[in-house]
Design an enzyme around this catalytic site. Sequence first.
Site, short mmCIF file in Angstrom:
data_model
loop_
_atom_site.label_atom_id
_atom_site.label_comp_id
_atom_site.label_asym_id
_atom_site.label_seq_id
_atom_site.Cartn_x
_atom_site.Cartn_y
_atom_site.Cartn_z
CG HIS A 11 -0.20 0.08 2.53
ND1 HIS A 11 0.34 1.25 3.03
CD2 HIS A 11 0.08 -0.88 3.44
CE1 HIS A 11 0.92 1.01 4.19
NE2 HIS A 11 0.78 -0.28 4.46
CD GLU A 86 2.02 -5.65 8.38
OE1 GLU A 86 2.25 -6.87 8.45
OE2 GLU A 86 2.66 -4.88 7.65
#
Length: 214
Positions: A11, A86
Amino acid sequence: MTTTRFCLVRHGETDWNAESRLQGYTDIPLNARGLAQAAQMAKALQKAHFQFDVLYTSDLQRAKQTAQAIERLYAVSATSHSLLRERHLGVLQGLTTSEAPLLEPELWQAHLSRDIHQELRGGESILQFANRIKTALKEIQEKYTGKTILIVSHGGALEMMYRMASSQALDAQRVITVPNASLNWISCDGPNWKVDSWADTSHLDGLALDNLDL
């Protein structure tokens, strides 16, 4: 054998990345620089005439916003997958890398030493994290064998995919970088995984930041 190819995208930048603040499961949006990185990445893929069969993204908004840049240019819809998040960093989430050693010295040391069983009080151990990412990657690979798959995820998650593809031990120290909005390639032929190329930021015009969410 039939080759399945993965293009892995981290990202774009968030304010917490810029502050070296540990994000983990915390749902932080992209900042202006991150949005620019995402746009440059998507344009680079289109300019290179890159074609893919399916787009996956983590369900955290920093990944989804990055995937949206691809969705707009390619007129496709991303599949959101919570297993691509994550690592959950427990009580370390929200602390900067300067604050963590002062406020949580024992946990921080366990984190740095890559104790694969340490759950960081409320988070995931490295082993749990690795198993989650492995499950997600294999699930997608089995569903789209022989296809080209584009995945937008996180620094730690992509680093874990690198370990899986390169057979690097979970307790070994990090050997690669995962810059924001970088392009990273791995592939799979049956049971055999390999890393094809890593950490391409040539499309970012100096906007890259090498800073793992970890």
